[in-house]
Design a protein around this motif. Structure first.
Motif, PDB file in Angstrom:
ATOM      1  N   ILE A  46      48.374  -7.467  31.728  1.00 21.49           N
ATOM      2  CA  ILE A  46      47.080  -8.145  31.754  1.00 21.49           C
ATOM      3  C   ILE A  46      46.614  -8.458  30.344  1.00 21.49           C
ATOM      4  CG2 ILE A  46      46.422  -7.077  33.937  1.00 21.49           C
ATOM      5  CD1 ILE A  46      44.532  -5.231  32.303  1.00 21.49           C
ATOM      6  N   ASP A  47      45.801  -9.493  30.235  1.00 17.78           N
ATOM      7  CA  ASP A  47      45.182  -9.840  28.961  1.00 17.78           C
ATOM      8  C   ASP A  47      44.091  -8.826  28.634  1.00 17.78           C
ATOM      9  OD1 ASP A  47      45.237 -11.915  26.916  1.00 17.78           O
ATOM     10  OD2 ASP A  47      45.546 -13.333  28.555  1.00 17.78           O
ATOM     11  N   GLN A  48      44.024  -8.420  27.394  1.00 14.77           N
ATOM     12  CA  GLN A  48      42.906  -7.618  26.906  1.00 14.77           C
ATOM     13  C   GLN A  48      42.347  -8.338  25.685  1.00 14.77           C
ATOM     14  OE1 GLN A  48      41.908  -3.834  28.332  1.00 14.77           O
ATOM     15  NE2 GLN A  48      42.034  -5.719  29.501  1.00 14.77           N
ATOM     16  N   VAL A  49      41.078  -8.709  25.773  1.00 12.54           N
ATOM     17  CA  VAL A  49      40.393  -9.463  24.721  1.00 12.54           C
ATOM     18  C   VAL A  49      39.468  -8.469  24.018  1.00 12.54           C
ATOM     19  CG1 VAL A  49      39.062 -11.532  24.208  1.00 12.54           C
ATOM     20  CG2 VAL A  49      40.494 -11.448  26.264  1.00 12.54           C
ATOM     21  N   LEU A  50      39.972  -7.858  22.962  1.00 13.93           N
ATOM     22  CA  LEU A  50      39.287  -6.711  22.368  1.00 13.93           C
ATOM     23  C   LEU A  50      38.424  -7.057  21.168  1.00 13.93           C
ATOM     24  CD1 LEU A  50      42.205  -4.099  22.540  1.00 13.93           C
ATOM     25  CD2 LEU A  50      40.527  -4.714  24.302  1.00 13.93           C
ATOM     26  N   SER A  51      38.688  -8.158  20.502  1.00 14.35           N
ATOM     27  CA  SER A  51      37.985  -8.435  19.241  1.00 14.35           C
ATOM     28  C   SER A  51      36.569  -8.954  19.455  1.00 14.35           C
ATOM     29  CB  SER A  51      38.773  -9.446  18.402  1.00 14.35           C
ATOM     30  OG  SER A  51      38.680 -10.751  18.932  1.00 14.35           O
ATOM     31  N   HIS A  52      36.282  -9.463  20.647  1.00 14.69           N
ATOM     32  CA  HIS A  52      34.961 -10.032  20.905  1.00 14.69           C
ATOM     33  C   HIS A  52      34.655  -9.923  22.400  1.00 14.69           C
ATOM     34  CE1 HIS A  52      37.904 -13.345  21.348  1.00 14.69           C
ATOM     35  NE2 HIS A  52      37.172 -13.672  22.395  1.00 14.69           N
ATOM     36  N   THR A  53      33.390 -10.072  22.742  1.00 14.48           N
ATOM     37  CA  THR A  53      32.955 -10.092  24.138  1.00 14.48           C
ATOM     38  C   THR A  53      32.162 -11.375  24.384  1.00 14.48           C
ATOM     39  OG1 THR A  53      30.786  -9.048  23.811  1.00 14.48           O
ATOM     40  CG2 THR A  53      32.683  -7.571  24.077  1.00 14.48           C
ATOM     41  N   SER A  54      31.673 -11.519  25.594  1.00 14.97           N
ATOM     42  CA  SER A  54      30.680 -12.549  25.887  1.00 14.97           C
ATOM     43  C   SER A  54      29.320 -12.107  25.352  1.00 14.97           C
ATOM     44  CB  SER A  54      30.579 -12.751  27.398  1.00 14.97           C
ATOM     45  OG  SER A  54      29.404 -13.462  27.741  1.00 14.97           O
ATOM     46  N   ASP A  55      28.466 -13.080  25.064  1.00 17.05           N
ATOM     47  CA  ASP A  55      27.092 -12.724  24.671  1.00 17.05           C
ATOM     48  C   ASP A  55      26.283 -12.259  25.879  1.00 17.05           C
ATOM     49  OD1 ASP A  55      26.714 -15.133  25.974  1.00 17.05           O
ATOM     50  OD2 ASP A  55      25.693 -16.130  24.303  1.00 17.05           O
TER      51      ASP A  55
END
Length: 540
Positions: A98-107
């Motif tokens: 699975i993708d893990q998007v760790l450097s940023h989130t949604s606002d």
């Protein structure tokens, strides 16, 4: 080979959930749709599926802006659907990454909503907040990949926050120990759920320079960053201080320690840096960081055997214990048949390019639709969904053209993907390469892909062997793959015309069967390769 980790030499099939299959007929693909196509995916002979983001999100960047790391967005299904996907994939011998998007989130993430309220709340330092300069301007010259300053003003705190991507994607502050631990906890949630690996989005963007130093100017002749042309000012800087910081190494080692508690799991890092090959080698060194990494180095506009040789040899020279993963297409770039196929876009060339990718040393990411030889879809301006394309139209039309729904049946409405209007249009040219047509054609790109993949599984040379280049030019590439006492010679002709290629010595070649490519018996310094063809023979 029994002690070799499953992911070494594996082929990972990238699924873009919005465009794989729509099970509930709302025009958008979903997890039940993926489940319904598991038999098809298994028939390709791949080892794993990388599922692009399906987490809860406002979808400003189509799932790469996560508002809840532990939940499924309703457009894709439920956690129960995901558990079913894992179980049914595993029953077919397919791993799930699975993708893990760790450097940023949604606002819209709860962390950011709390952090932005004041300078003294419990999560006040979970994002990168800085005071303005005395004249009110941002603290430095850092830029967003999607255009403009990487700093956005927040009136609640009277401070700027950092966003390397959209302003709705604030960067998490990895200098905060509580953040680092929380991110590891989010990752572990999915490891406990049974995932087999993580594809780590923009993993070199986690840390920023604490001193907030401005990036130096990049000379014009060096502005060659993948995907960043001269109409994007991001290419004007050397990205020394806004990403790929040395502190990232320690975090990767902590992440690896977590992964090691779940035997058999793997990390695959996406690297987009000023020197991506160097960073790939650094991030996979020592058997204590990432298991694998890939970059955009082969996602270039021009097909060149010499360039591929130079790129692979450079990485091989720098790698120690690390393991590469190669891709020639994904959800961020124009499809390879449009970049490399010329006006003719020959089906035979599509077969050869797939065989090339599947023959390089390392693991492979194969993007959905590449097994069909799909071309880039032309998307009208009013149909654009990608914020990147909307910003830079018309010089750059964004990434929608490679994200259109899969064409399953050439006779059905919306190519059998959905009964509803699809979120992006399906071009007529894609229906002509639909699965239904290619299934019944023994000479199709799809069946050539399957034949080669199933043969490849039985070839330790291709899955695990060393690579040595023999000859290269703009329109051809030749190398050997060696494992134990066996050696294969692999030659690829990117030209429509047959070519006699001069090799670096005399090779005694023995014919091989089962791969669906050309094979020869000869002892010569020269090798005749038909137009748009692959030749693979055993060296004896």
């Amino acid at each position: 080979m029994t002690t070799t980790p499953w992911w070494r030499g594996a082929v990972v099939y990238q699924v873009y959930p919005r465009s794989m299959m729509d099970a509930n007929n709302d025009g958008i693909g979903d997890i039940p749709g993926i489940i319904s196509k598991l038999d098809y995916i298994a028939s390709l002979g791949v080892d794993a599926i990388w599922v692009s983001p399906f987490f809860k999100s406002p979808m400003k960047d189509f799932g790469y802006d996560i508002s809840d790391y532990r939940d499924i967005d309703p457009i894709f299904g439920t956690l129960a659907d995901f558990d079913e996907l894992i179980a049914k994939a595993h029953a077919r011998g397919i791993k799930i990454i699975i993708d893990q998007v760790l450097s940023h989130t949604s606002d819209q993430h709860a962390w950011f909503l709390e952090s932005r309220e004041s300078r003294d709340n419990p999560k006040s330092d979970w994002y990168v907040w800085v005071d303005p300069n005395p004249d009110g301007t941002p603290p430095n010259n850092w830029l967003s990949i999607f255009g403009g300053s990487a700093w956005e003003w927040e009136p609640r705190r009277c401070q700027y926050f950092l966003h390397n991507f959209l302003k709705s994607q604030p960067d998490v502050n990895f200098h905060c120990a509580a953040v680092r631990q929380q991110i590891l906890d989010e990752v572990e949630f999915w490891l406990k759920r049974g995932v087999d690996g993580l594809r780590l989005d923009a993993i070199n963007f986690c840390f920023h320079d604490k001193e907030l130093r401005s990036n130096p100017v990049k000379p014009e002749d060096e502005r060659k960053g993948r995907g960043f042309s001269l109409d994007n000012p991001y290419a004007f800087q050397k990205h020394v201080y806004d990403n790929t910081r040395p502190e990232n190494i320690a975090f990767l080692e902590n992440l690896r320690a977590l992964m090691d508690r779940y035997p058999g799991t793997v990390t695959l890092g996406e690297i987009s840096a000023d020197d991506s090959l160097k960073t790939m080698a650094e991030y996979t060194a020592g058997n204590s960081r990432l298991h694998m990494a890939y970059s955009f180095e082969l996602l270039v506009d021009k097909l060149s055997g010499s360039y591929i040789r130079e790129t692979v040899e450079t990485l091989e020279k720098n790698l120690s214990e690390g393991w590469p993963c190669w891709a020639i297409g994904n959800h961020d770039v124009r499809r390879f048949m449009s970049r490399w196929g010329g006006k003719e876009q020959s089906p035979q060339l599509a077969k050869t390019l797939n065989a090339l990718l599947l023959s390089l040393r390392g693991s492979v990411c194969s993007y959905q639709g590449e097994e069909l030889g799909l071309t880039e879809a032309e998307i009208a301006q009013h149909e654009l969904q990608d914020p990147y394309g909307i910003t830079f139209w018309p010089r750059f039309k964004g990434r929608d053209g490679c994200r259109t729904p899969m064409p399953w049946n050439h006779t059905e409405a919306h190519a059998g993907f959905s009964q509803a209007q699809t979120w992006l249009p399906i071009p007529a040219a894609h229906k002509e390469r639909a699965v239904s047509l290619q299934e019944d054609d023994k000479s199709s790109i799809l069946n050539a892909y399957r034949t080669f993949m199933h043969w490849r599984k039985q070839q330790p040379c291709l899955r695990l062997g060393d690579i040595q280049f023999v000859a290269a030019a703009e329109d051809y590439l030749v190398f050997t793959r060696s494992f134990g006492n066996e050696k294969l010679l692999c030659a690829f002709n990117f030209s429509a015309n047959a070519q006699t290629i001069s090799l670096d010595g005399s090779y005694h070649l023995e014919k091989m069967e089962g791969h669906g490519c050309h094979s020869v018996v000869t002892q010569s310094n020269n090798l005749l390769v038909p137009g748009y063809a692959t030749v693979i023979s055993r060296v004896v």
